[in-house]
Design a protein around this motif. Structure first.
Motif, short mmCIF file in Angstrom:
data_model
loop_
_atom_site.label_atom_id
_atom_site.label_comp_id
_atom_site.label_asym_id
_atom_site.label_seq_id
_atom_site.Cartn_x
_atom_site.Cartn_y
_atom_site.Cartn_z
N ALA A 135 0.87 -1.18 0.00
CA ALA A 135 0.00 0.00 0.00
C ALA A 135 0.89 1.22 0.00
O ALA A 135 1.92 1.26 0.68
N GLN A 167 -6.50 -4.54 -0.75
CA GLN A 167 -5.25 -4.59 0.03
C GLN A 167 -5.28 -5.77 0.99
O GLN A 167 -6.33 -6.10 1.54
N ASN A 171 -1.81 -4.43 5.59
CA ASN A 171 -1.49 -3.08 5.10
C ASN A 171 -2.48 -2.05 5.64
O ASN A 171 -2.09 -0.93 6.00
#
Length: 456
Positions: A135, A167, A171
């Motif tokens: 990310a 994601q 993250n």
């Protein structure tokens, strides 16, 4: 005689959509005049408002769907319509794979003039969510503290997010922890208009196999108030953290990372595996963001290469050596070339890490280094190219045509430039045997391909 544009701005009209653009908008035609409308799907009949008219095409806004596509689905992400991260969540995953296959077929025909090349169905994911291992989100400020998230489409307005559906959860955890901790210690967000403030971006990297986590704080200046306390609290808040890095980017630029990188805590790198090959990943390393599908992609490249252990292979645009090291397990010798010196340093480190000694890496432009190798007598049986979105440099394509490797395996992240380059290779004595698309980025419009090309 100038053709009259059949619609005007602010017209309300009914249309039927027949296609998708490369960025996921629906395409409808009025007397041959194309209108692009976000969130519309092929086969749908809808009422739209014309919002912009250009000479050759226009844009509309979806007002009401009159007949819905069977592939339309409700989007699970609460900020999907504002966020610019995904473009296709409103299209079922089955529909996405069909649309991407059509996109590849269309550009091969239109740009490459390749009408008889076999294009296989797209290799998709059994679970197409939560796949990204990296990310990197811009940071802003609102009353009450820091915000972080993707930009709204076609703007620099940050959409604050608690979670991102594509994601990996770890993250999200990193981004939320850094926002909370940096707000607590009064860290200011970077303001790009005034070029003031401190924290520009938060980056998180996560090893899918190793579960190791790297946190990168990108700041405008080397100063970060309460640095030691912030680091201590990040380590306490996020399980698996092995590395906390500060990157300093003092320039007025949209480029995320600056030139100065310092380790605040832990190691300089984290590790992860693709198949049985281990990789060291630094804050600056290019490492594929979907490791599960990367293995699918590389296995396909390896299958097309058909290595027996006797071949010399050249890997143009080798990056940190990911494909090179896969190929080296089955080839006699692999030569990799990459223009980024840090990537070659990573490639050498990764070769050493895996005790692979039949690879050799060089820094430079593929179109310069490979002709020099050719002059030195290094001739590839198989040549693998994995270029950036702009495709292969023309000088490299001419070198391939001159060198005449029996087989070229082309890994592409842009079907349009793939089609263009295949046409050049076809005209130079090669034949495109088949193309296998791979879905590396579900819910976005991007599609990767592996093409098998043989000397006629």
């Amino acid at each position: 005689m100038t053709k009259t544009i059949p619609v005007q701005k602010n017209d309300y009209i009914e249309v039927v959509f027949e296609d998708l653009t490369h960025d996921g908008a629906g395409v409808a035609k009025v007397d041959g005049y194309p209108l692009f409308v976000k969130n519309a799907l092929p086969g749908e009949k809808a009422k739209i408002k014309v919002i912009k008219v250009n000479k050759g095409y226009g844009f509309g806004r979806l007002e009401e769907i009159l007949e819905e596509s069977p592939y339309r689905v409700d989007t699970p992400c609460p900020i999907y319509k504002e966020c610019g991260g995904c473009q296709l969540q409103h299209l079922s995953y089955e529909g996405q794979l069909l649309a991407k296959e059509k996109q590849v077929r269309d550009v091969l025909t239109r740009i490459g003039k390749l009408e008889n090349v076999k294009v296989h169905p797209v290799l998709g994911m059994s679970e197409p969510w939560r796949y990204r291992n990296k990310a990197q989100v811009p940071v802003g400020e609102r009353e009450g503290g820091l915000i972080a998230g993707f930009y709204q489409q076609r703007s620099h307005e940050i959409i604050d997010m608690e979670a991102c559906m594509i994601q990996q959860e770890k993250n999200d955890e990193v981004v939320q922890a850094v926002k909370r901790i940096c707000t607590k210690y009064g860290v200011t967000a970077y303001n790009e208009q005034r070029h003031k403030g401190s924290l520009r971006h938060i980056m998180a990297r996560h090893g899918q196999v190793t579960k190791e986590v790297m946190v990168v704080l990108v700041t405008r200046t080397p100063d970060l108030p309460n640095k030691e306390r912030i680091v201590k609290e990040i380590v306490e808040a996020v399980e698996g953290v092995k590395s906390i890095i500060q990157n300093v980017n003092s320039k007025k630029t949209n480029v995320i990372l600056g030139d100065e990188t310092r380790v605040l805590w832990g190691e300089e790198v984290i590790y992860d595996l693709i198949g049985n090959v281990k990789f060291a990943i630094s804050s600056r390393s290019f490492y594929q963001v979907n490791p599960a599908q990367t293995k699918v992609l590389y296995d396909q490249a390896l299958s097309y290469a058909e290595l027996t252990g006797e071949e010399t292979v050249i890997d143009a645009y080798c990056g940190i050596g990911t494909i090179s090291l896969f190929l080296a397990q089955k080839a006699k010798k692999v030569y990799g070339v990459e223009i980024v010196p840090e990537a070659i340093a990573d490639a050498n480190r990764n070769a050493e890490l895996n005790e692979i000694d039949n690879v050799e890496f060089a820094v430079g432009e593929a179109e310069v280094v490979i002709p020099n190798w050719y002059k030195e007598g290094i001739v590839a049986d198989v040549l693998v190219v994995d270029p950036p979105r702009k495709g292969c440099d023309d000088a490299l394509l001419q070198t391939i045509i001159e060198m005449k490797p029996k087989k070229v395996v082309y890994v592409s992240c842009n079907p349009a430039t793939l089609a263009r380059d295949l046409r050049i290779l076809e005209d130079g004595g090669y034949r495109t045997v088949e193309v296998q698309p791979v879905d590396m980025f579900p819910h976005t419009t991007h599609v990767e391909c592996v093409a098998l090309i043989e000397l006629k």
